[in-house]
Design an enzyme around this catalytic site. Structure first.
Site, short mmCIF file in Angstrom:
data_model
loop_
_atom_site.label_atom_id
_atom_site.label_comp_id
_atom_site.label_asym_id
_atom_site.label_seq_id
_atom_site.Cartn_x
_atom_site.Cartn_y
_atom_site.Cartn_z
N ASP A 1 0.85 -1.28 -0.14
CA ASP A 1 0.04 -0.09 0.02
C ASP A 1 0.74 1.35 0.22
O ASP A 1 0.25 2.24 0.57
CB ASP A 1 -0.74 -0.07 1.20
CG ASP A 1 -1.72 -1.16 1.55
OD1 ASP A 1 -1.99 -1.85 0.44
OD2 ASP A 1 -2.00 -1.63 2.73
N HIS B 1 -4.25 -1.87 -6.40
CA HIS B 1 -3.49 -0.49 -6.66
C HIS B 1 -4.36 0.55 -6.85
O HIS B 1 -5.20 0.42 -7.97
CB HIS B 1 -2.54 -0.87 -7.86
CG HIS B 1 -1.38 -1.74 -7.42
ND1 HIS B 1 -0.34 -2.03 -8.27
CD2 HIS B 1 -1.32 -2.55 -6.37
CE1 HIS B 1 0.32 -3.16 -7.71
NE2 HIS B 1 -0.19 -3.28 -6.49
P1 GDP Z 1 -0.45 0.38 -3.88
O1 GDP Z 1 -1.10 -1.01 -3.75
O2 GDP Z 1 0.92 0.30 -3.34
O3 GDP Z 1 -0.72 0.81 -5.08
O4 GDP Z 1 -1.21 1.53 -2.84
P2 GDP Z 1 -2.68 1.47 -2.60
O5 GDP Z 1 -3.40 1.92 -3.84
O6 GDP Z 1 -3.25 0.17 -1.81
O7 GDP Z 1 -2.44 2.68 -1.68
C1 GDP Z 1 -2.10 3.91 -1.79
C2 GDP Z 1 -3.20 5.01 -1.21
O8 GDP Z 1 -2.32 6.25 -1.19
C3 GDP Z 1 -4.21 5.03 -2.27
O9 GDP Z 1 -5.25 5.62 -1.29
C4 GDP Z 1 -3.56 6.21 -3.21
O10 GDP Z 1 -4.75 6.78 -3.87
C5 GDP Z 1 -3.03 6.95 -2.26
N1 GDP Z 1 -1.98 7.88 -2.82
C6 GDP Z 1 -0.90 7.66 -3.43
N2 GDP Z 1 0.11 8.70 -3.39
C7 GDP Z 1 -0.53 9.51 -2.65
C8 GDP Z 1 -0.04 10.88 -2.18
O11 GDP Z 1 0.97 11.31 -2.56
N3 GDP Z 1 -0.78 11.68 -1.36
C9 GDP Z 1 -2.27 11.15 -0.85
N4 GDP Z 1 -2.83 11.84 -0.22
N5 GDP Z 1 -2.51 9.87 -1.42
C10 GDP Z 1 -1.79 9.32 -2.14
#
Ligand code: GDP
Length: 426
Positions: free
Chosen positions: A13, A41
């Site tokens: 995440d 993701h």
């Molecule tokens: P992944 O599985 O590694 O792609 O991560 P997830 O999608 O499970 O979780 C990452 C969360 O952080 C999601 O809710 C994204 O929309 C959010 N996100 C990613 N980058 C940023 C950021 O720079 N700022 C904020 N506020 N949210 C972010």
């Protein structure tokens, strides 16, 4: 030409989907090389918000070849549903290739995952119950089903019968649950095979050609280094390796082809599921950070479960970056910390009265206490900032300190969930 891996430095995440999506616009191919629909993701773009479980994060660019590699646990239902969602929401049909060697998540895998987590009750692992551990167990047992098997009905039936022989005994006598009928499963998989036949290919040959033709290939990891079955917080790990070292295997490209390894980490810690999290917060402090994190609070992209949250853990992240062999780091969610006057960073652990900077084995990790250093906060909204130099000096100092502690350069900084909310640090 470049083959780059985008992988997690922590517990998953970290925002890999957003970083892959950002890097994908210059790429020719995006590949998923391990894991399955147990992780999601999150991507925000002009079509809205998407949580991809099965599809690679390059599906929003029509020029990109999206590849599901042999190392993936393929849930065909999820795949079909996600493709349908893209179509329903007006996203142009993506170019997708599914490896004929990828193996398929079966109804028995999902059932077993449910029954076993229920049996473990209070001691459960916090599995997403997507069948991933039973899937990889069957692969090791050599009773899995490859995508190529879906197109030979007799062989498929034999393999399903073999797969279910022992499981049905376990379901009946171990869990007191109904058996699964091999004929029904064969019919379902046969139909699913028909639905995805247009995507099935020798993806290893496709990747080799792309690589030899100097294409840019992004290998998209799932979860993070600390979930690696060999090097992570076993047994609170996942069932396939989320390390860049495995990306070559799970995708099917030479290990020396990978020239950039981008480890993604959040500006604080978050974790879904069980296992030690040394900097974990509780109570109102946790609730405040959780509600401000991510794009809509820190809730699991797959399960909706509240994520456990804590301060940035430099010990864990340095270890995660080393495991990944990170050539650089993408730091996400920096904007989330804008409400704090002071920001703690865990710079070491206290263990048995000693201070350590090394990430210990799970049983010792459970006893580790964080040693915090306090950094000044910037107390402002940085989401509209688009160049590194415009960041408040306290935010830049926070990044510099993280770089120093983890021993890897931070090259990308994400200040919001949207595609353009990203800064390049030169
Ligand atoms: P992944 O599985 O590694 O792609 O991560 P997830 O999608 O499970 O979780 C990452 C969360 O952080 C999601 O809710 C994204 O929309 C959010 N996100 C990613 N980058 C940023 C950021 O720079 N700022 C904020 N506020 N949210 C972010």
């Amino acid at each position: 030409m470049a083959v780059l891996a985008v992988v997690g430095a922590n517990w998953g995440d970290e925002g890999k989907g957003k970083i892959t999506d950002y890097l994908a616009h210059n790429a020719n191919v995006v590949v998923r090389f391990q894991g399955g629909s147990n992780a999601g993701h999150t991507i925000l773009n002009s079509w809205g918000k998407f949580v991809l479980h099965a599809l690679p994060s390059g599906v929003f660019y029509p020029h990109i070849l999206n590849v599901i590699g042999p190392g993936v646990a393929l849930n065909i239902n999820n795949l079909i549903q996600e493709l349908q969602t893209l179509q329903d929401r007006g996203v142009p049909t993506p170019q997708l290739f599914v490896s004929e060697r990828a193996q398929v998540v079966l109804p028995s895998h999902v059932a077993l995952d449910h029954y076993e987590e229920d049996r473990l009750a209070a001691n459960q692992f916090g599995s997403t119950r997507s069948g991933i551990a039973p899937f990889y167990a069957d692969k090791a047992f050599k009773i899995g089903i490859q995508v190529a098997d879906l197109f030979h009905k007799g062989l498929l039936r034999d393999r399903i019968e073999r797969n279910l022989a022992l499981k049905n005994i376990l379901f009946t006598y171990g869990y007191g649950k109904p058996t699964i009928d091999p004929v029904t499963v064969t019919e379902t998989l046969w139909q699913q095979g028909t639905q995805i036949s247009g995507y099935v290919a020798d993806t290893t040959a496709i990747l080799r050609n792309q690589w030899q033709d100097d294409g840019t290939i992004v290998l998209e990891g799932q979860l993070g280094a600390l979930r690696d079955p060999d090097h992570g917080i076993y047994p609170f790990t996942t069932s396939s390796s989320p390390l860049a070292g495995f990306a070559a295997v799970g995708a099917g490209i030479p290990p020396y082809a990978i020239t950039r390894i981008i480890a993604v980490t959040k500006a604080y810690s978050s974790c879904v599921g069980a296992g030690p999290l040394v900097t974990e917060l509780n109570g109102s402090e946790a609730e405040t950070l959780r509600s401000r994190g991510g794009d809509a609070g820190e809730y699991g992209a797959t399960t909706g479960r509240p994520r456990r949250v804590g301060w940035f853990d430099a010990v864990a992240t340095r270890y995660g970056c080393a495991l990944q062999g990170a050539t650089e780091v993408a730091l996400t969610n920096l904007d989330v910390l804008g409400y704090l006057a002071e920001i703690p960073i865990a710079v070491g652990y206290r263990l048995d009265g000693h201070v350590t900077h090394e990430f210990p084995i799970t049983s010792r990790l459970m006893e580790a206490q964080p040693i915090y250093e306090m950094m000044p906060g910037w107390q402002s909204d940085i989401r509209s900032i688009r160049t590194y130099r415009q960041l408040p000096s306290a935010a830049r100092r926070y990044i510099d300190r993280i770089e120093e502690l983890i021993g890897t350069a931070v090259n990308l900084i994400s200040v919001g969930p949207e595609r353009d909310q990203i800064l390049v640090k030169e």
